[in-house]
Enzyme design. Structure first.
Site, short mmCIF file in Angstrom:
data_model
loop_
_atom_site.label_atom_id
_atom_site.label_comp_id
_atom_site.label_asym_id
_atom_site.label_seq_id
_atom_site.Cartn_x
_atom_site.Cartn_y
_atom_site.Cartn_z
N ASP A 162 22.51 -22.06 30.09
CA ASP A 162 23.14 -23.15 30.84
C ASP A 162 23.15 -22.82 32.33
O ASP A 162 22.27 -23.25 33.09
CB ASP A 162 24.57 -23.36 30.30
CG ASP A 162 25.32 -24.49 30.98
OD1 ASP A 162 24.81 -25.07 31.95
OD2 ASP A 162 26.45 -24.81 30.56
N ASP B 229 30.54 -20.94 23.73
CA ASP B 229 30.06 -20.98 25.11
C ASP B 229 30.90 -20.05 25.99
O ASP B 229 32.07 -20.32 26.26
CB ASP B 229 30.14 -22.42 25.64
CG ASP B 229 29.55 -22.56 27.03
OD1 ASP B 229 28.98 -21.57 27.54
OD2 ASP B 229 29.64 -23.66 27.60
N LYS C 139 21.95 -30.14 33.48
CA LYS C 139 23.08 -30.74 34.20
C LYS C 139 22.55 -31.46 35.44
O LYS C 139 21.88 -30.85 36.28
CB LYS C 139 24.10 -29.66 34.56
CG LYS C 139 24.83 -29.19 33.31
CD LYS C 139 25.94 -28.21 33.58
CE LYS C 139 26.76 -28.03 32.29
NZ LYS C 139 27.55 -26.82 32.26
N LYS D 125 35.19 -22.77 23.93
CA LYS D 125 35.18 -22.00 25.17
C LYS D 125 35.70 -20.59 24.93
O LYS D 125 36.84 -20.39 24.49
CB LYS D 125 36.05 -22.71 26.23
CG LYS D 125 35.42 -24.02 26.71
CD LYS D 125 34.04 -23.80 27.32
CE LYS D 125 33.48 -25.04 27.97
NZ LYS D 125 32.09 -24.85 28.44
N GLU E 2 26.02 -19.45 23.64
CA GLU E 2 25.63 -20.06 24.92
C GLU E 2 26.02 -19.21 26.12
O GLU E 2 27.17 -18.81 26.27
CB GLU E 2 26.26 -21.46 25.03
CG GLU E 2 25.91 -22.16 26.33
CD GLU E 2 26.28 -23.64 26.32
OE1 GLU E 2 26.32 -24.25 25.24
OE2 GLU E 2 26.51 -24.18 27.42
MG MG Z 1 27.83 -24.28 28.94
#
Ligand code: MG
Length: 371
Positions: free
Chosen positions: A246, A192, A270, A164, A223
């Site tokens: 994403d 990401d 998702k 992250k 990402e």
């Molecule tokens: Mg993501």
């Protein structure tokens, strides 16, 4: 078969590691909603939606429950096994708000599985793989602390790490470089940013880390660097790193546009962002036809949402299911029995009918009931 009762519960999912931070956000727990649908044949189904706080996506936990209260009375008497009919009714009752519909759709798939005595993965196309590859999230904190987590996660069997970033670009470069230095050849480092960088910041980071794959023999992915699709597309056109979209992959139209623009190499699929398993399956099947691999997942959740992820991922060909997430592994609270088993960086579901999970009612707080 008819729906006779819809019960709505909430659950607090505290983080095992104390907190979860990404981009500029940080939380210690997540508010999840569980839906249990009862039928006149005595079969019940369970679904779950956890939007990962109120500022991650245009979705929030209270909104899930408010939206369900809006649509639930009109679902009483419907046949839950007629999934497209249920979804058509949901869309006629409430425009948009796919996350509101996700747990209801998921519970109906659970019922269809129990009614037919088949696991949901069979209904979604069949068991294409026996086990589902997982990634481990490396929560955002200081660079050395993040790097120190890697051996621990590797000892648990993980080889894919979702790191992250998306905060301060210079600190983010340090985070990525320090973690890259402790990776083993062939491991996956997925940087990401969760929309956190401005375009110029993302370009700086992409340039600063472009040497890492060769230097450390790792697979480095970039990402969702920025908030908008257009910013991400610009960054994509300035880097050779494999590129994942994403947050902006929120509809079929968005996917088709991005595919036309060659805007990504993978997407994150998702479930609740698409409105449930029915719509997620449509996108999954289209991605397979387009040759586009996916991270098959959800925004967050406990055992029920993870079971839905696992069934969708099991029914996705191995080469198209890049990685998934077992969210129940991150929480201190267990909200259902029968969760997918997690071992050596993979998860798998039992061959039981439906989603295979049974909510633990004592772990849930009752919110409302419709009949
Ligand atoms: Mg993501």
């Amino acid at each position: 078969m008819k729906i006779i009762r819809i019960s709505v519960f909430r659950a607090d999912l505290p983080m095992k590691e104390g907190f979860y931070s990404w981009s500029t956000q940080s939380h210690t727990a997540f508010d999840s909603t569980v839906v249990i649908i009862e039928t006149d044949e005595g079969i019940c189904g369970a679904g779950e939606c956890c939007p990962l706080g109120p500022t991650y996506l245009p979705a929030y936990a209270e909104g899930v429950r408010t939206g369900i209260a809006k649509v639930a009375p009109a679902l009483i008497g419907l046949d839950p096994t007629q999934l497209d009919c249920v979804n058509h009714t949901l869309d006629a009752l409430l425009k948009g708000h796919p996350y509101v519909k996700s747990a209801i759709d998921m519970a109906c798939w659970d019922i269809l599985g129990k009614k037919t005595d088949l696991p949901v993965y069979t209904l979604l196309g069949g068991k294409q793989q026996d086990k589902v590859k997982l990634y481990k999230v490396v929560t955002r904190t200081d660079p050395d602390a993040m790097a120190a987590r890697i051996p621990e996660y590797r000892a648990q069997g993980y080889r894919n790490f979702q790191v992250k970033v998306g905060e301060n670009p210079l600190t983010d470069i340090s985070r990525i470089r320090k973690i890259a230095a402790c990776m083993e050849p062939g491991e996956v480092l997925n940087a990401d940013a969760n929309t956190g960088w401005k375009q110029h910041q993302a370009l700086v980071v992409a340039d600063a880390i472009k040497d890492l794959p060769r230097e450390h023999e790792l697979l480095l992915y970039f990402e969702q660097p920025c908030l908008t699709y257009e910013e991400c597309l610009t960054v994509r056109r300035h880097t050779d790193l494999p590129f994942v979209l994403d947050e902006c992959m929120d509809s079929l139209a968005a996917l088709l546009r991005a595919h036309h623009d060659n805007a990504m190499d993978l997407i994150n699929l998702k479930i609740n962002r698409m409105g449930g398993l029915t719509r997620a399956r449509q996108i999954r099947d289209l991605c397979v036809s387009l040759g586009l691999p996916m991270n098959v997942e959800d925004s967050w959740g406990g055992e029920i949402a993870t079971a839905a992820i696992a069934h969708l991922a099991h029914s996705t060909p191995t080469e198209f299911q890049f990685q998934s997430s077992a969210f129940h592994e991150y929480s201190t609270v267990c909200i259902a029995d029968g969760a997918p088993s997690v071992k050596n960086g993979y998860m798998s579901v039992a061959d039981t009918a439906g989603l295979g999970v049974t909510p633990i009612i004592e772990s849930l707080t009752s919110v409302s009931e419709f009949n």
